[in-house]
Design an enzyme around this catalytic site. Structure first.
Site, PDB file in Angstrom:
ATOM      1  N   ASP A   1       0.980  -1.228  -0.028  1.00 53.57           N
ATOM      2  CA  ASP A   1      -0.073  -0.074   0.058  1.00 53.57           C
ATOM      3  C   ASP A   1       0.971   1.224   0.041  1.00 53.57           C
ATOM      4  O   ASP A   1       1.674   1.355   0.885  1.00 53.57           O
ATOM      5  CB  ASP A   1      -0.956   0.046   1.287  1.00 53.57           C
TER       6      ASP A   1
ATOM      7  N   GLU B   1      -1.874  -1.541  -5.663  1.00 50.61           N
ATOM      8  CA  GLU B   1      -3.067  -0.823  -6.628  1.00 50.61           C
ATOM      9  C   GLU B   1      -2.680  -0.090  -7.654  1.00 50.61           C
ATOM     10  O   GLU B   1      -1.475   0.157  -7.995  1.00 50.61           O
ATOM     11  CB  GLU B   1      -3.658   0.079  -5.414  1.00 50.61           C
TER      12      GLU B   1
ATOM     13  N   CYS C   1     -12.328  -5.152   6.272  1.00 47.31           N
ATOM     14  CA  CYS C   1     -11.742  -5.815   7.103  1.00 47.31           C
ATOM     15  C   CYS C   1     -11.093  -7.056   6.418  1.00 47.31           C
ATOM     16  O   CYS C   1     -11.752  -7.872   5.827  1.00 47.31           O
ATOM     17  CB  CYS C   1     -12.651  -6.456   8.304  1.00 47.31           C
TER      18      CYS C   1
ATOM     19  N   CYS D   1     -12.894 -10.480   8.256  1.00 42.92           N
ATOM     20  CA  CYS D   1     -14.372 -11.041   7.771  1.00 42.92           C
ATOM     21  C   CYS D   1     -15.075 -10.397   6.523  1.00 42.92           C
ATOM     22  O   CYS D   1     -15.968 -10.588   6.090  1.00 42.92           O
ATOM     23  CB  CYS D   1     -15.359 -10.529   8.833  1.00 42.92           C
TER      24      CYS D   1
ATOM     25  N   CYS E   1     -13.104  -3.467  13.774  1.00 42.75           N
ATOM     26  CA  CYS E   1     -14.197  -4.161  13.133  1.00 42.75           C
ATOM     27  C   CYS E   1     -15.375  -4.550  14.002  1.00 42.75           C
ATOM     28  O   CYS E   1     -15.032  -4.919  15.049  1.00 42.75           O
ATOM     29  CB  CYS E   1     -13.747  -5.166  12.147  1.00 42.75           C
TER      30      CYS E   1
ATOM     31  N   ASP F   1      -3.156   1.313   7.125  1.00 39.15           N
ATOM     32  CA  ASP F   1      -2.420   0.946   6.062  1.00 39.15           C
ATOM     33  C   ASP F   1      -2.073  -0.527   6.007  1.00 39.15           C
ATOM     34  O   ASP F   1      -1.891  -0.977   4.891  1.00 39.15           O
ATOM     35  CB  ASP F   1      -0.988   1.685   6.109  1.00 39.15           C
TER      36      ASP F   1
END
Length: 380
Positions: free
Chosen positions: A178, A262, A315, A318, A334, A343
């Site tokens: 990231d 990304e 998350c 989950c 969460c 991050d």
């Protein structure tokens, strides 16, 4: 596989004058060819080919006799470079610009050239053997030699060879990355690398030299000396950034078989005037470019996920999406009870999507493909 090696040249006065003359001639031909191509299209609505422009070189030499003093090869290559830039315009790149003598200069040779590695010399038509400072060896079939000059007056050669690059041994290691501004990179293992911010760190010294430059009479000797000092500041910043990016990208390639990240739309992100300086200073595009070509060289794999996937809000345990998460929230808990660093969580999600271990289907982009959508950023 094609690979280039760049070295600094050790030239005498005669050789410097010859290359300066060559740069001027190739720049003139480039600008004349671009002007002719634009004028021809405006009058006929048709494109003038590079072959037609090269055929006009003989007539141009009658009008500009000094063009005969340099290699015809560099003049032809200048036209081909212009034509390639013109064709790239139709592929979504910017329209080609006219060249000026104050920017970096270059000329290319692809025939009647040779390299002597023992004596650290290269052979250039019409000038003979010239010396270069060799800091790393190479082997392979010689394809071309490019001579360049930067704004500081340093001369370099880029030697392009067709060589075999040995692949790295395959390893069972995958990582998600990231990219950010506070930390240049956060990976899925929880490792954070601070953003060095070379330009921002040197800004105080740079402003001092730029302020002194503004007080000098333009064109005077003192103006030129001060302009050189400003250029040296930028040159140092550029070298520091390249060194950092090369070391980091090489480390990631050596230690990981698969690297997921990304597909950031940097060109749109820098339109945000609050962030443009910091984003440009980070050098994300150059970092991704280095990862891609090094992965191709050494048998690694780069996977890019859709830039609009909410990697920070999801998350990684989950896969619940926290729609209320704000940019200033660096940590969050969460509903499943897992506490997340924003991050690190994003890096883990990028790895899951890139390796296909997530339950939700997210588009994986082929290398080189971009999505033409814009995104607004609100703060650093």
């Amino acid at each position: 596989m094609l690979k280039s090696f760049k070295y600094k040249l050790n030239l005498n006065k005669k050789q410097r004058e010859y290359f300066d003359k060559t740069f001027g001639c190739t720049r003139l031909i480039y600008n004349l060819a671009l002007a002719a191509k634009i004028q021809y299209y405006q009058s006929t609505k048709q494109s003038l080919s590079a072959y037609d422009l090269i055929n006009q070189l003989k007539d141009l030499k009658n009008g500009y006799p000094f063009l005969k003093e340099v290699s015809n090869m560099t003049l032809q290559q200048s036209i081909l470079n212009m034509d390639k830039a013109y064709q790239n315009f139709y592929k979504g790149f910017g329209f080609p610009k006219f060249k000026n003598k104050h920017s970096s200069q270059s000329c290319k040779y692809n025939q009647a050239i040779d390299v002597n590695l023992k004596e650290h010399k290269i052979l250039i038509p019409k000038i003979g053997w010239i010396n270069f400072y060799r800091d790393k060896p190479f082997n392979g079939e010689l394809k071309s030699i490019t001579i360049s000059k930067n704004t500081l007056g340093y001369y370099f050669t880029s030697i392009l060879v067709d060589t075999e690059i040995p692949k790295l041994e395959q390893i069972n290691a995958e990582i998600g990355i990231d990219l950010g501004l506070k930390h240049f990179m956060v990976d899925s293992n929880g490792y954070k690398i601070d953003n060095p911010r070379y330009f921002i760190s040197a800004q105080k010294n740079l402003k001092k030299h730029q302020r002194r430059l503004s007080r000098k009479v333009k064109g005077s000797n003192r103006y030129n000396k001060q302009k050189l000092k400003v250029a040296k500041c930028h040159y140092k910043i550029s070298n520091q950034r390249k060194d950092f990016l090369h070391k980091l990208s090489s480390k990631l390639i050596n230690e990981n078989q698969v690297i997921c990240l990304e597909d950031l739309n940097v060109s749109d992100m820098i339109k945000n005037h609050n962030l443009s300086k910091s984003i440009s200073d980070a050098g994300w595009s150059e970092f991704v470019r280095q990862l891609k070509y090094k992965a191709l060289w050494y048998g690694r794999e780069i996977k890019q996920i859709d830039r609009f996937y909410p990697s920070s809000k999801t998350c990684n345990s989950c896969e619940l999406v926290n729609q209320e998460l704000k940019l200033e929230d660096r940590e969050w808990i969460c509903e499943c009870g897992v506490k997340h660093d924003r991050d690190i969580n994003a890096a883990k999600n990028i790895l899951k999507i890139g390796t296909g271990n997530a339950s939700k289907n997210v588009e994986l982009l082929p290398i080189g493909k971009t999505v033409k959508r814009s995104i607004k950023l609100k703060m650093v």
